[in-house]
Design a protein around this motif. Structure first.
Motif, PDB file in Angstrom:
ATOM      1  N   THR A  53       0.955  -1.256   0.084  1.00 48.25           N
ATOM      2  CA  THR A  53       0.020  -0.111  -0.068  1.00 48.25           C
ATOM      3  C   THR A  53       0.930   1.257   0.162  1.00 48.25           C
ATOM      4  O   THR A  53       1.780   1.407   0.841  1.00 48.25           O
ATOM      5  CB  THR A  53      -0.814   0.004   1.132  1.00 48.25           C
ATOM      6  N   ASN A  54       0.515   1.994  -0.893  1.00 48.79           N
ATOM      7  CA  ASN A  54       1.254   3.404  -1.042  1.00 48.79           C
ATOM      8  C   ASN A  54       2.714   3.234  -1.481  1.00 48.79           C
ATOM      9  O   ASN A  54       3.460   4.058  -1.314  1.00 48.79           O
ATOM     10  CB  ASN A  54       1.187   4.292   0.370  1.00 48.79           C
ATOM     11  N   THR A  55       2.560   2.433  -2.338  1.00 51.43           N
ATOM     12  CA  THR A  55       4.004   2.320  -3.289  1.00 51.43           C
ATOM     13  C   THR A  55       3.409   2.265  -4.563  1.00 51.43           C
ATOM     14  O   THR A  55       2.178   2.332  -4.868  1.00 51.43           O
ATOM     15  CB  THR A  55       4.655   0.940  -3.066  1.00 51.43           C
ATOM     16  N   LYS A  56       4.455   2.116  -5.681  1.00 55.79           N
ATOM     17  CA  LYS A  56       3.770   2.107  -7.015  1.00 55.79           C
ATOM     18  C   LYS A  56       3.116   0.877  -7.398  1.00 55.79           C
ATOM     19  O   LYS A  56       2.942   0.578  -8.330  1.00 55.79           O
ATOM     20  CB  LYS A  56       4.982   2.771  -7.645  1.00 55.79           C
ATOM     21  N   SER A  57       3.147  -0.194  -6.529  1.00 59.58           N
ATOM     22  CA  SER A  57       2.684  -1.522  -6.716  1.00 59.58           C
ATOM     23  C   SER A  57       1.234  -1.268  -7.560  1.00 59.58           C
ATOM     24  O   SER A  57       0.637  -0.441  -7.140  1.00 59.58           O
ATOM     25  CB  SER A  57       2.540  -2.215  -5.452  1.00 59.58           C
ATOM     26  N   PHE A  58       0.952  -2.229  -8.296  1.00 58.90           N
ATOM     27  CA  PHE A  58      -0.336  -2.210  -9.096  1.00 58.90           C
ATOM     28  C   PHE A  58      -1.445  -2.429  -8.186  1.00 58.90           C
ATOM     29  O   PHE A  58      -1.507  -3.529  -7.530  1.00 58.90           O
ATOM     30  CB  PHE A  58      -0.275  -3.180 -10.306  1.00 58.90           C
ATOM     31  N   SER A  59      -2.424  -1.490  -8.242  1.00 60.92           N
ATOM     32  CA  SER A  59      -3.616  -1.664  -7.759  1.00 60.92           C
ATOM     33  C   SER A  59      -3.815  -2.193  -6.181  1.00 60.92           C
ATOM     34  O   SER A  59      -4.416  -2.982  -5.826  1.00 60.92           O
ATOM     35  CB  SER A  59      -4.740  -2.745  -8.525  1.00 60.92           C
TER      36      SER A  59
END
Lengths: 617, 617
Positions: A67-73
């Protein structure tokens, strides 16, 4: 602890206390975040005797390392609590609130106790306040969000309940995203929030997540972005959203029609994703970190159901449960029902199911118009549906009973109405029929929160033309009727889904190329935990078992791992051989055996020891 | 009124009054006798609010026009009452009491009220007395019969209850025939008799029945005697009795094993009819007017289960429910269980079912040895079974609960024990498995007294090698798994069976050449009613619907027309494809449609009018 803020916020609304708790790395490795950490906190604080509506119940909001990284969705959040239905409750929610909570300085929040007066919590970049919500108590979710942003900052994200939660409707949701209405739905977390007199949690912050391997992670995102965005499922969802599924669902007998009694519906085309796209879609809505944009934003420019402005459109589930299930094929009406449910903050699936049940009771003469406060609940009567939604949301008249869900309604009306209640463990089934896809039978029966399609999320791989997930061993579509191998299939994906819910990653990602291997890669790049596949899936298994163990403490066992009689036993057509009654008993035996649970579905101590959770026995 | 005495005896045990009521020909033509007349009296005197154990319930003993004539196997009687299970109760009984009642001057007896002290009724060739039964209250059925004959006359016939009925065990029977123990079993008429403090009815008389066409009737009997006696089924039953069915039943998955969870049992041969014949049979028992002699009389000459004298042997149902169902294959032990149940006057089917359930609860740790008064209820433990039978019969300790039947036991033990209760409408299923023969599924679900194989009695025609009934249109054996056509099949034979039970003719006769046409011929020769086939079968339909209407008044509907979860949903083997889960829902829809009942199983007014029973609406 890369990927995490490293602390959670604990608020006791009875004592009016606020404190921070530091997270331990060992716990994070074991339970990850989201539903995993949530289940751990829940089982440590509550048990079978806890009154879900009492001050002893806790309400957990949790994010994960993605969460709140650039990880997808993955900018989502998970809500875990003891359900008003009596067992384990979890709900995953999109929007942008999850990432903003983490930016505000916390991985999660645990609310205990009960306030005397309506309050809301305001977290302003690490600073926490409990504030009066007297003025907004009673307002719908759209209005509440607007006022709370005005009171704090426009850049804040709000999650709140509507009158449904305030009135403790057993299927009340916790909403975010205003008119776009992303909701933590299913199994009644909104009611628990209402019982605590907590109207909303508003968060704002500027903190960033520390990534263990920032270069590697950037490279991963770069390499995968196009794959995600241009995958077949992403393109389908961007074009049609989940309403795109109505067509295929109806054609294979997966869509509930007339409270699960019919196989086909006339003019079903009016509820198709194409109809929505071509006639009503004004734009798409993207949750935080999303490249797909499955969210629908619609505009009805005239007529009875004219919208004041752009408004979130109904999902597939809503079109099924508040549309075909009620013999309604008017897209505009369903958009309106959806808006009203979202405003009140009540689950559209359960709302549709309870209305379908009531229509059948009325049709068969079990109840009369007087019983329904004068409302003529005939199949397909749009005005009646709207009136009933208002009554449920406001807990007015007959709405008070209906707000308790189909299981309680059947107890009250009695007699054969029990057959019209399509629920498992008190939770109404979503718009997918186990008579069309056999894994759904087992998934509904064993899902920890009741009849749920998402704790397994494998039905899309059943039947020809569906997606596959090769890195989970599904290289071709499964026969949708056979029971062979389905127990193993359900277990594998339940374990994986426990990881998606712990990482708060959108499950659509599994079908948009971010399946097991890429998800694991993201996770390792961010946290540096360096899990291998086995450890990753075993962690999912641990979390799933922990939830089951909690349910065991609540008295849940094989007797509850069942299906509504109608699904187990009732064919929808004399002529057609399209629906097959799933042999749940056989699958369940195999499932328990493979899970190392005993014959009545109690996890065996040996297994709990192996997973390192026997301390909670 | 040829064929009938023309009057019934009405005794009010509260008021201590005795009076005769003259029968009307119109009623006889409409309801015949046996269960038909019984159902009429029951619906006229009681309803949904009647307490089965209260003085307002009535207990009806009824014969028919064939009773006490030379008709084949028709010297039986029928008991009708409101069941302790809450709905319609009927039980048909062999022996010689039925014909003797008619010889004593009555077609039937209706008992109302309740006595303060134990009494018995003595009908001596038309003279009726209510006598003190204080001395025999508490004695078993064998001992009671002996004393009552000594007190009256050796030529008298006795029907009585044992301690089971006195203690109001919900599955207590009314017995006749002493050690041969012919019993009016299933659905608890013995408990109702016990609640009225009526120990026995002793009858003696010399009156004969007037036959409408005596010459024609004599000729009919002469022409058919050899056919009946030498028919295949008669020869089979004479040779092996009903125990002869164990072999075929086990081989096709029809026999309950380990509380309905297993498909095969080791050493099942020890329970075969041949084993009984070769090792224990001393002679056969013939009910009044019978040319077959299916009754077994056994003698165990030494060992633990040595019999004091010749004793009635167990039927197929008893070998199933108190044998294989409990993992017991010791024929001598089952003979003993049978004797004890007969002495106490409790139903061997329900007794076996409740013990099987308790063994499973014990095996799975739901209850412990202390709960069972120290009895080690492991599978196959013969001593434990004997101890439990004694406790049930005496309503001692845990026996008090077990005497309420599986439905109530499940409520008390709670949790998943509900899955181990194999009952419909509170009545435990007999030793035939609907997973082996699909008509049983529908028959169990719709039988008016609960899970019963005899209200339809068609399962013998399913599967290869079974008998056929050409004059009912069954010229070849039916596929045992298909559901196609089974609704019509069940309805047709339910209607016909209502006639056998109204005429008090043994149902085995249907398979021993006395099927529809000869039965109708007998009936017309005796009564002179000159019914054609349509009228005859419509009368059966009327009677079946009247029973259903009574159940409707007791709140019974589709929700109750179901099957135990285990039968509906549980396969007994992973490997074998021998058991097929019956699609009850589909058959039920068709059944209701063909019966002109509505979708939830309520007979439609139109149909009741057509049958001339709408006055009871």
């Amino acid at each position: 602890m890369n990927g995490y803020v490293g602390k959670i916020l604990k608020i006791d609304l009875t004592k009016n206390t606020i404190k921070d708790e530091v997270l331990k790395e060992a716990d994070l490795k074991k339970y990850i975040g989201g539903c995993g950490l949530g289940a751990k906190y829940l089982i440590e604080s509550t048990d079978g005797d806890t009154d879900p509506m009492g001050e002893e119940n806790i309400l957990i909001f949790m994010t994960g390392p993605l969460t709140n990284t650039k990880s997808f969705s993955s900018d989502r959040f998970e809500v875990v609590t003891k359900s008003p239905l009596g067992g384990y409750s979890e709900a995953n929610c999109g929007g942008k609130w999850g990432s903003m909570l983490k930016r505000s300085g916390y991985d999660g929040i645990i609310i205990s106790g009960k306030s005397n007066n309506p309050v809301y919590i305001w977290i302003d970049d690490g600073e926490v306040k409990i504030l009066d919500a007297g003025k907004i108590w009673g307002l719908d979710t759209f209005g509440s969000e607007k006022i709370l942003k005005a009171e704090t900052t426009d850049k804040a994200e709000v999650t709140c309940i509507g009158p449904g939660g305030e009135n403790m409707v057993k299927y009340a949701v916790i909403a975010t995203g205003g008119v776009h209405a992303r909701v933590a739905a299913r199994s009644g977390a909104g009611a628990v929030m209402g019982s605590k007199k907590l109207k909303a949690i508003v968060v704002y912050g500027t903190k960033e997540v520390v990534i263990n391997d920032p270069d590697g992670f950037d490279k991963f995102i770069k390499n995968n972005s196009k794959k995600v965005a241009t995958s077949d499922v992403a393109k389908f969802l961007r074009d049609l959203g989940t309403p795109g599924c109505v067509e295929g669902s109806e054609s294979c007998g997966d869509l509930p029609i007339k409270n699960w009694t019919q196989l086909r519906m006339k003019n079903i085309r009016d509820l198709y994703g194409e109809t929505m796209r071509d006639k009503y879609l004004s734009r798409r809505y993207y949750c935080g970190g999303c490249l797909v944009g499955c969210g629908r934003v619609v505009n009805i420019i005239d007529g009875k159901y004219k919208t004041d402005s752009e408004i979130g459109g109904p999902e597939y589930e809503t079109l099924g449960m508040l549309g075909s299930n009620l013999m309604i094929n008017n897209m505009e009406a369903v958009c309106k029902f959806n808006e009203m449910c979202n405003r009140y903050g009540i689950d559209t699936i359960s709302t549709g199911s309870v209305i379908g049940m009531i229509m059948e009771c009325y049709d068969r003469g079990l109840i009369d118009r007087e019983y329904l406060d004068g409302i003529d609940m005939t199949w397909g009567n749009e005005d009646a549906v709207l009136q009933i939604i208002n009554k449920i949301g406001k807990a007015e008249g007959i709405g008070k009973l209906l707000g308790k869900g189909t299981r309680d309604v059947a107890k009250e009306i009695g007699s054969h109405s029990v057959e019209f209640a399509v629920q498992v463990k008190g939770l109404e089934a979503p718009a997918h029929d186990p008579r069309a896809k056999s894994s759904l039978a087992l998934a509904y029966a064993t899902s920890n929160r009741g009849a749920c399609h998402l704790q397994h999320y494998g039905y899309d791989m059943e039947g020809e033309g569906g997606p596959t997930v090769p890195d989970m061993g599904v290289t071709e579509n499964l026969d949708r009727f056979t029971t062979e191998g389905k127990a193993e299939f359900v277990i594998k994906f339940q374990n994986l889904m426990s990881m998606y819910d712990s990482l708060t990653c959108c499950k659509f990602m599994m079908l948009c190329t971010i399946s097991l291997k890429p998800l694991l890669e993201e996770f390792n790049l961010i946290t540096g935990f360096n899990f291998d596949e086995d450890t990753f899936l075993e962690t999912g298994e641990r979390i799933f078992n922990l939830k089951r163990l909690y349910n065991t403490k609540c008295g849940i066992s094989r007797k509850d791992d069942t299906l509504p009689l109608r699904i187990l036993n009732q064919k929808r057509s004399f002529e057609e051989e399209e629906d097959v009654l799933p042999c749940l008993g056989k699958m369940l035996d195999e499932y328990y055996r493979l899970r190392d649970w005993d014959e009545i579905g109690i996890p065996m101590t040996k297994k709990l020891k192996e997973l390192g959770i026997d301390e909670y026995l």
